[in-house]
Motif scaffolding. Structure first.
Motif, PDB file in Angstrom:
ATOM      1  N   LYS A   1       0.846  -1.196   0.000  1.00 62.45           N
ATOM      2  CA  LYS A   1       0.000   0.000   0.000  1.00 62.45           C
ATOM      3  C   LYS A   1       0.874   1.236   0.000  1.00 62.45           C
ATOM      4  CE  LYS A   1      -4.060  -1.982   0.493  1.00 62.45           C
ATOM      5  NZ  LYS A   1      -5.129  -1.899  -0.448  1.00 62.45           N
ATOM      6  N   GLU A   2       0.381   2.280  -0.664  1.00 60.88           N
ATOM      7  CA  GLU A   2       1.065   3.577  -0.665  1.00 60.88           C
ATOM      8  C   GLU A   2       0.461   4.432   0.430  1.00 60.88           C
ATOM      9  OE1 GLU A   2       2.798   5.343  -3.663  1.00 60.88           O
ATOM     10  OE2 GLU A   2       2.674   3.730  -5.120  1.00 60.88           O
ATOM     11  N   ALA A   3       1.274   4.909   1.328  1.00 60.30           N
ATOM     12  CA  ALA A   3       0.799   5.745   2.423  1.00 60.30           C
ATOM     13  C   ALA A   3       0.778   7.205   1.991  1.00 60.30           C
ATOM     14  CB  ALA A   3       1.704   5.583   3.637  1.00 60.30           C
ATOM     15  N   SER A   4      -0.235   7.930   2.460  1.00 56.08           N
ATOM     16  CA  SER A   4      -0.292   9.367   2.203  1.00 56.08           C
ATOM     17  C   SER A   4       0.811  10.066   3.008  1.00 56.08           C
ATOM     18  CB  SER A   4      -1.654   9.929   2.624  1.00 56.08           C
ATOM     19  OG  SER A   4      -1.788   9.864   4.036  1.00 56.08           O
ATOM     20  N   SER A   5       1.085  11.304   2.660  1.00 51.55           N
ATOM     21  CA  SER A   5       2.103  12.053   3.401  1.00 51.55           C
ATOM     22  C   SER A   5       1.670  12.252   4.853  1.00 51.55           C
ATOM     23  CB  SER A   5       2.377  13.400   2.726  1.00 51.55           C
ATOM     24  OG  SER A   5       1.195  14.154   2.612  1.00 51.55           O
ATOM     25  N   GLU A   6       0.373  12.425   5.084  1.00 55.51           N
ATOM     26  CA  GLU A   6      -0.120  12.581   6.451  1.00 55.51           C
ATOM     27  C   GLU A   6       0.098  11.301   7.256  1.00 55.51           C
ATOM     28  OE1 GLU A   6      -1.946  13.278   3.729  1.00 55.51           O
ATOM     29  OE2 GLU A   6      -2.456  15.408   3.884  1.00 55.51           O
ATOM     30  N   LEU A   7      -0.164  10.169   6.636  1.00 60.37           N
ATOM     31  CA  LEU A   7       0.016   8.902   7.323  1.00 60.37           C
ATOM     32  C   LEU A   7       1.500   8.621   7.573  1.00 60.37           C
ATOM     33  CD1 LEU A   7      -1.194   6.444   8.611  1.00 60.37           C
ATOM     34  CD2 LEU A   7      -1.356   5.380   6.354  1.00 60.37           C
ATOM     35  N   LEU A   8       2.343   8.927   6.605  1.00 63.19           N
ATOM     36  CA  LEU A   8       3.788   8.756   6.813  1.00 63.19           C
ATOM     37  C   LEU A   8       4.260   9.619   7.972  1.00 63.19           C
ATOM     38  CD1 LEU A   8       5.263   8.618   3.209  1.00 63.19           C
ATOM     39  CD2 LEU A   8       5.086   6.756   4.861  1.00 63.19           C
ATOM     40  N   ALA A   9       3.748  10.843   8.058  1.00 63.85           N
ATOM     41  CA  ALA A   9       4.127  11.729   9.167  1.00 63.85           C
ATOM     42  C   ALA A   9       3.691  11.135  10.502  1.00 63.85           C
ATOM     43  CB  ALA A   9       3.522  13.116   8.963  1.00 63.85           C
ATOM     44  N   ALA A  10       2.493  10.554  10.548  1.00 62.09           N
ATOM     45  CA  ALA A  10       2.001   9.947  11.788  1.00 62.09           C
ATOM     46  C   ALA A  10       2.836   8.725  12.173  1.00 62.09           C
ATOM     47  CB  ALA A  10       0.533   9.563  11.635  1.00 62.09           C
ATOM     48  N   ILE A  11       3.189   7.913  11.195  1.00 62.56           N
ATOM     49  CA  ILE A  11       4.009   6.726  11.474  1.00 62.56           C
ATOM     50  C   ILE A  11       5.393   7.151  11.947  1.00 62.56           C
ATOM     51  CG2 ILE A  11       5.118   4.690  10.452  1.00 62.56           C
ATOM     52  CD1 ILE A  11       2.651   4.582   8.506  1.00 62.56           C
ATOM     53  N   CYS A  12       5.968   8.135  11.275  1.00 59.64           N
ATOM     54  CA  CYS A  12       7.286   8.626  11.691  1.00 59.64           C
ATOM     55  C   CYS A  12       7.236   9.204  13.096  1.00 59.64           C
ATOM     56  CB  CYS A  12       7.805   9.672  10.703  1.00 59.64           C
ATOM     57  SG  CYS A  12       8.395   8.959   9.156  1.00 59.64           S
ATOM     58  N   GLU A  13       6.178   9.920  13.411  1.00 51.82           N
ATOM     59  CA  GLU A  13       6.038  10.469  14.764  1.00 51.82           C
ATOM     60  C   GLU A  13       5.954   9.337  15.783  1.00 51.82           C
ATOM     61  OE1 GLU A  13       2.954  13.206  17.330  1.00 51.82           O
ATOM     62  OE2 GLU A  13       3.190  13.623  15.189  1.00 51.82           O
ATOM     63  N   ALA A  14       5.193   8.305  15.468  1.00 53.03           N
ATOM     64  CA  ALA A  14       5.085   7.160  16.371  1.00 53.03           C
ATOM     65  C   ALA A  14       6.441   6.472  16.560  1.00 53.03           C
ATOM     66  CB  ALA A  14       4.058   6.162  15.848  1.00 53.03           C
ATOM     67  N   LEU A  15       7.278   6.538  15.533  1.00 51.04           N
ATOM     68  CA  LEU A  15       8.623   5.948  15.598  1.00 51.04           C
ATOM     69  C   LEU A  15       9.659   6.928  16.134  1.00 51.04           C
ATOM     70  CD1 LEU A  15       8.668   4.053  12.178  1.00 51.04           C
ATOM     71  CD2 LEU A  15       8.753   2.997  14.460  1.00 51.04           C
ATOM     72  N   ASP A  16       9.213   8.150  16.456  1.00 51.77           N
ATOM     73  CA  ASP A  16      10.129   9.213  16.895  1.00 51.77           C
ATOM     74  C   ASP A  16      11.261   9.379  15.878  1.00 51.77           C
ATOM     75  OD1 ASP A  16      10.922  11.278  18.582  1.00 51.77           O
ATOM     76  OD2 ASP A  16      12.252   9.967  19.734  1.00 51.77           O
ATOM     77  N   MET A  17      10.852   9.469  14.620  1.00 52.16           N
ATOM     78  CA  MET A  17      11.780   9.537  13.491  1.00 52.16           C
ATOM     79  C   MET A  17      11.355  10.709  12.600  1.00 52.16           C
ATOM     80  SD  MET A  17      12.012   6.607  10.561  1.00 52.16           S
ATOM     81  CE  MET A  17      13.326   6.539   9.362  1.00 52.16           C
ATOM     82  N   PRO A  18      12.221  11.666  12.348  1.00 58.43           N
ATOM     83  CA  PRO A  18      11.843  12.751  11.450  1.00 58.43           C
ATOM     84  C   PRO A  18      11.520  12.225  10.048  1.00 58.43           C
ATOM     85  CG  PRO A  18      13.927  13.222  12.556  1.00 58.43           C
ATOM     86  CD  PRO A  18      13.584  11.792  12.848  1.00 58.43           C
ATOM     87  N   VAL A  19      10.511  12.815   9.425  1.00 57.65           N
ATOM     88  CA  VAL A  19      10.165  12.421   8.055  1.00 57.65           C
ATOM     89  C   VAL A  19      11.370  12.631   7.147  1.00 57.65           C
ATOM     90  CG1 VAL A  19       8.661  12.906   6.086  1.00 57.65           C
ATOM     91  CG2 VAL A  19       7.712  12.909   8.395  1.00 57.65           C
ATOM     92  N   SER A  20      12.142  13.674   7.414  1.00 56.77           N
ATOM     93  CA  SER A  20      13.323  13.940   6.586  1.00 56.77           C
ATOM     94  C   SER A  20      14.307  12.778   6.634  1.00 56.77           C
ATOM     95  CB  SER A  20      14.009  15.240   7.013  1.00 56.77           C
ATOM     96  OG  SER A  20      14.418  15.168   8.364  1.00 56.77           O
TER      97      SER A  20
END
Length: 104
Positions: free
Chosen positions: A45-64
């Motif tokens: 599945k392709e995640a939206s940018s909003e979902l990627l941001a939420a997953i990265c936040e949950a991982l304490d990982m900057p989207v960058s």
């Protein structure tokens, strides 16, 4: 052919495993279903940018950082050299910000 969704998924899975976290833990933190997160990690599945941001936040990982790692994976698959330096303008800005923070 390298697929963007597959590289994003692999990178997210690697980050999650590096933290010794479960799919359930991250899916709860990102407010996404466990099954959908699993499909993202497997590149189905392709995640939206909003979902990627939420997953990265949950991982304490900057989207960058996610995008940087995905970019490096693509560069390797394309046979492109990956520069090991930070652009001068970014270094100067980070150092200036640190200097200002130290004065406060």
């Amino acid at each position: 052919m390298t697929l963007l969704r597959a590289e994003i998924g692999d990178t997210l899975r690697t980050a999650r495993r590096r933290q010794n976290r479960t799919l359930r833990d991250v899916s709860t933190g990102a407010s996404v279903s466990l099954g959908y997160l699993s499909e993202i990690e497997r590149g189905q599945k392709e995640a939206s940018s909003e979902l990627l941001a939420a997953i990265c936040e949950a991982l304490d990982m900057p989207v960058s950082l996610l995008l940087r790692e995905v970019s490096d994976r693509f560069a390797i698959s394309e046979g492109v050299d990956i520069p090991d330096t930070v652009p001068a303008e970014l270094s100067e800005r980070v150092l200036a910000d640190e200097a200002l923070a130290g004065q406060a």
